[in-house]
Design a protein around this motif. Structure first.
Motif, PDB file in Angstrom:
ATOM      1  N   GLU A  37      41.473  28.208  46.601  1.00 46.63           N
ATOM      2  CA  GLU A  37      42.534  27.514  47.342  1.00 46.63           C
ATOM      3  C   GLU A  37      43.887  28.181  47.115  1.00 46.63           C
ATOM      4  OE1 GLU A  37      40.876  22.928  47.401  1.00 46.63           O
ATOM      5  OE2 GLU A  37      41.754  23.705  45.544  1.00 46.63           O
ATOM      6  N   ILE A  38      44.131  28.565  45.871  1.00 48.06           N
ATOM      7  CA  ILE A  38      45.398  29.224  45.544  1.00 48.06           C
ATOM      8  C   ILE A  38      45.487  30.566  46.274  1.00 48.06           C
ATOM      9  CG2 ILE A  38      46.696  30.341  43.682  1.00 48.06           C
ATOM     10  CD1 ILE A  38      45.535  28.048  41.839  1.00 48.06           C
ATOM     11  N   ALA A  39      44.422  31.348  46.212  1.00 47.73           N
ATOM     12  CA  ALA A  39      44.405  32.655  46.880  1.00 47.73           C
ATOM     13  C   ALA A  39      44.624  32.492  48.382  1.00 47.73           C
ATOM     14  CB  ALA A  39      43.083  33.371  46.593  1.00 47.73           C
ATOM     15  N   ASP A  40      43.926  31.553  48.999  1.00 48.10           N
ATOM     16  CA  ASP A  40      44.060  31.328  50.446  1.00 48.10           C
ATOM     17  C   ASP A  40      45.478  30.923  50.826  1.00 48.10           C
ATOM     18  OD1 ASP A  40      41.411  31.935  50.869  1.00 48.10           O
ATOM     19  OD2 ASP A  40      40.755  29.847  51.021  1.00 48.10           O
ATOM     20  N   ARG A  41      46.045  29.990  50.100  1.00 51.75           N
ATOM     21  CA  ARG A  41      47.379  29.480  50.445  1.00 51.75           C
ATOM     22  C   ARG A  41      48.474  30.519  50.255  1.00 51.75           C
ATOM     23  NH1 ARG A  41      47.361  23.153  48.503  1.00 51.75           N
ATOM     24  NH2 ARG A  41      45.358  22.650  49.458  1.00 51.75           N
ATOM     25  N   LEU A  42      48.261  31.442  49.325  1.00 51.55           N
ATOM     26  CA  LEU A  42      49.278  32.463  49.074  1.00 51.55           C
ATOM     27  C   LEU A  42      48.969  33.790  49.760  1.00 51.55           C
ATOM     28  CD1 LEU A  42      50.109  31.848  45.313  1.00 51.55           C
ATOM     29  CD2 LEU A  42      51.365  31.089  47.330  1.00 51.55           C
ATOM     30  N   GLY A  43      47.830  33.858  50.433  1.00 46.64           N
ATOM     31  CA  GLY A  43      47.455  35.104  51.099  1.00 46.64           C
ATOM     32  C   GLY A  43      47.145  36.223  50.120  1.00 46.64           C
ATOM     33  N   LEU A  44      46.593  35.856  48.974  1.00 45.14           N
ATOM     34  CA  LEU A  44      46.205  36.836  47.962  1.00 45.14           C
ATOM     35  C   LEU A  44      44.699  37.015  47.980  1.00 45.14           C
ATOM     36  CD1 LEU A  44      48.267  35.491  44.910  1.00 45.14           C
ATOM     37  CD2 LEU A  44      48.847  37.443  46.357  1.00 45.14           C
ATOM     38  N   ARG A  45      44.247  38.167  47.494  1.00 45.85           N
ATOM     39  CA  ARG A  45      42.811  38.320  47.251  1.00 45.85           C
ATOM     40  C   ARG A  45      42.498  37.563  45.967  1.00 45.85           C
ATOM     41  NH1 ARG A  45      42.103  44.379  46.692  1.00 45.85           N
ATOM     42  NH2 ARG A  45      43.706  43.768  45.281  1.00 45.85           N
ATOM     43  N   GLN A  46      41.284  37.087  45.855  1.00 45.50           N
ATOM     44  CA  GLN A  46      40.919  36.275  44.698  1.00 45.50           C
ATOM     45  C   GLN A  46      41.125  37.002  43.365  1.00 45.50           C
ATOM     46  OE1 GLN A  46      37.763  33.652  45.451  1.00 45.50           O
ATOM     47  NE2 GLN A  46      37.447  33.117  43.308  1.00 45.50           N
ATOM     48  N   PRO A  47      40.800  38.310  43.253  1.00 42.77           N
ATOM     49  CA  PRO A  47      41.073  38.993  41.977  1.00 42.77           C
ATOM     50  C   PRO A  47      42.563  39.012  41.619  1.00 42.77           C
ATOM     51  CG  PRO A  47      39.531  40.271  43.289  1.00 42.77           C
ATOM     52  CD  PRO A  47      40.037  39.168  44.176  1.00 42.77           C
ATOM     53  N   GLN A  48      43.427  39.158  42.627  1.00 49.70           N
ATOM     54  CA  GLN A  48      44.875  39.119  42.365  1.00 49.70           C
ATOM     55  C   GLN A  48      45.272  37.746  41.847  1.00 49.70           C
ATOM     56  OE1 GLN A  48      46.116  40.222  46.406  1.00 49.70           O
ATOM     57  NE2 GLN A  48      47.500  41.693  45.443  1.00 49.70           N
ATOM     58  N   ALA A  49      44.800  36.709  42.525  1.00 50.43           N
ATOM     59  CA  ALA A  49      45.133  35.344  42.108  1.00 50.43           C
ATOM     60  C   ALA A  49      44.624  35.095  40.692  1.00 50.43           C
ATOM     61  CB  ALA A  49      44.538  34.330  43.087  1.00 50.43           C
ATOM     62  N   SER A  50      43.409  35.539  40.397  1.00 51.86           N
ATOM     63  CA  SER A  50      42.829  35.339  39.063  1.00 51.86           C
ATOM     64  C   SER A  50      43.656  36.037  37.991  1.00 51.86           C
ATOM     65  CB  SER A  50      41.387  35.855  39.028  1.00 51.86           C
ATOM     66  OG  SER A  50      40.572  35.048  39.848  1.00 51.86           O
ATOM     67  N   LYS A  51      44.162  37.226  38.294  1.00 56.61           N
ATOM     68  CA  LYS A  51      44.995  37.959  37.342  1.00 56.61           C
ATOM     69  C   LYS A  51      46.262  37.165  37.010  1.00 56.61           C
ATOM     70  CE  LYS A  51      47.746  42.167  37.110  1.00 56.61           C
ATOM     71  NZ  LYS A  51      48.203  43.339  37.853  1.00 56.61           N
ATOM     72  N   HIS A  52      46.915  36.634  38.035  1.00 54.46           N
ATOM     73  CA  HIS A  52      48.126  35.845  37.821  1.00 54.46           C
ATOM     74  C   HIS A  52      47.815  34.533  37.091  1.00 54.46           C
ATOM     75  CE1 HIS A  52      50.648  38.588  39.970  1.00 54.46           C
ATOM     76  NE2 HIS A  52      49.967  38.461  41.093  1.00 54.46           N
ATOM     77  N   LEU A  53      46.702  33.911  37.435  1.00 54.54           N
ATOM     78  CA  LEU A  53      46.303  32.670  36.771  1.00 54.54           C
ATOM     79  C   LEU A  53      46.029  32.912  35.290  1.00 54.54           C
ATOM     80  CD1 LEU A  53      44.063  31.267  39.610  1.00 54.54           C
ATOM     81  CD2 LEU A  53      46.176  30.226  38.767  1.00 54.54           C
ATOM     82  N   LYS A  54      45.453  34.073  34.977  1.00 51.74           N
ATOM     83  CA  LYS A  54      45.197  34.394  33.570  1.00 51.74           C
ATOM     84  C   LYS A  54      46.505  34.514  32.797  1.00 51.74           C
ATOM     85  CE  LYS A  54      42.865  37.693  30.498  1.00 51.74           C
ATOM     86  NZ  LYS A  54      43.213  36.887  29.379  1.00 51.74           N
ATOM     87  N   VAL A  55      47.496  35.193  33.366  1.00 52.42           N
ATOM     88  CA  VAL A  55      48.794  35.337  32.692  1.00 52.42           C
ATOM     89  C   VAL A  55      49.414  33.961  32.468  1.00 52.42           C
ATOM     90  CG1 VAL A  55      51.161  36.213  32.937  1.00 52.42           C
ATOM     91  CG2 VAL A  55      49.215  37.663  33.558  1.00 52.42           C
ATOM     92  N   LEU A  56      49.388  33.120  33.486  1.00 48.96           N
ATOM     93  CA  LEU A  56      49.965  31.781  33.363  1.00 48.96           C
ATOM     94  C   LEU A  56      49.206  30.945  32.332  1.00 48.96           C
ATOM     95  CD1 LEU A  56      50.671  31.117  37.136  1.00 48.96           C
ATOM     96  CD2 LEU A  56      52.393  31.462  35.344  1.00 48.96           C
ATOM     97  N   SER A  57      47.898  31.072  32.317  1.00 45.30           N
ATOM     98  CA  SER A  57      47.085  30.338  31.332  1.00 45.30           C
ATOM     99  C   SER A  57      47.324  30.853  29.923  1.00 45.30           C
ATOM    100  CB  SER A  57      45.599  30.459  31.677  1.00 45.30           C
ATOM    101  OG  SER A  57      45.323  29.841  32.906  1.00 45.30           O
ATOM    102  N   ASP A  58      47.351  32.181  29.768  1.00 46.94           N
ATOM    103  CA  ASP A  58      47.572  32.784  28.448  1.00 46.94           C
ATOM    104  C   ASP A  58      48.926  32.394  27.861  1.00 46.94           C
ATOM    105  OD1 ASP A  58      45.090  33.976  28.610  1.00 46.94           O
ATOM    106  OD2 ASP A  58      45.865  36.004  28.977  1.00 46.94           O
ATOM    107  N   ASN A  59      49.886  32.100  28.741  1.00 46.74           N
ATOM    108  CA  ASN A  59      51.219  31.702  28.285  1.00 46.74           C
ATOM    109  C   ASN A  59      51.367  30.183  28.181  1.00 46.74           C
ATOM    110  OD1 ASN A  59      53.117  34.119  27.917  1.00 46.74           O
ATOM    111  ND2 ASN A  59      51.944  34.619  29.750  1.00 46.74           N
TER     112      ASN A  59
END
Length: 113
Positions: A37-59
């Motif tokens: 849902e995040i990838a679709d709403r932001l027009g990102l590919r899922q791997p890109q969204a996952s990379k950003h989600l990991k940074v946000l989660s790690d922090n």
């Protein structure tokens, strides 16, 4: 006296400085979403969204729960509460300075009378 900086504010701000991560946080403000849902709403590919989600989660900004094969992300309140507390120290400082300026302006007005 300003609040002591724990360093967590800097890691939160650093993680949010990237525009896609800020956009993810803005999306999640309205409630939990899956990676897809995040990838679709932001027009990102899922791997890109996952990379950003990991940074946000790690922090510590997001928490993830797994339901079957879906990963659902939601905001954690604590990093934003820490940021709010840190910003409040600046608000207090600015209010004190405005009060001093107001006193000074009143003093100047009284001298002109």
């Amino acid at each position: 006296m300003p609040a002591k900086n724990s360093g967590k504010e800097w890691t939160t701000l650093s993680a949010l400085a990237e525009p896609n991560r800020m956009a993810i946080v803005e999306l999640l403000r309205d409630g939990p979403l899956t990676v897809g849902e995040i990838a679709d709403r932001l027009g990102l590919r899922q791997p890109q969204a996952s990379k950003h989600l990991k940074v946000l989660s790690d922090n510590g900004i997001l928490e993830m729960t797994a339901e079957a094969n879906r990963r659902i992300y939601k905001l954690r309140a604590e990093p934003f509460q820490a940021l709010d507390s840190w910003l409040n120290s600046f608000r207090r400082l600015m209010e004190e300075r405005f009060d001093q300026l107001d006193d000074y302006l009143k003093e100047l007005q009284n001298k002109q009378k």
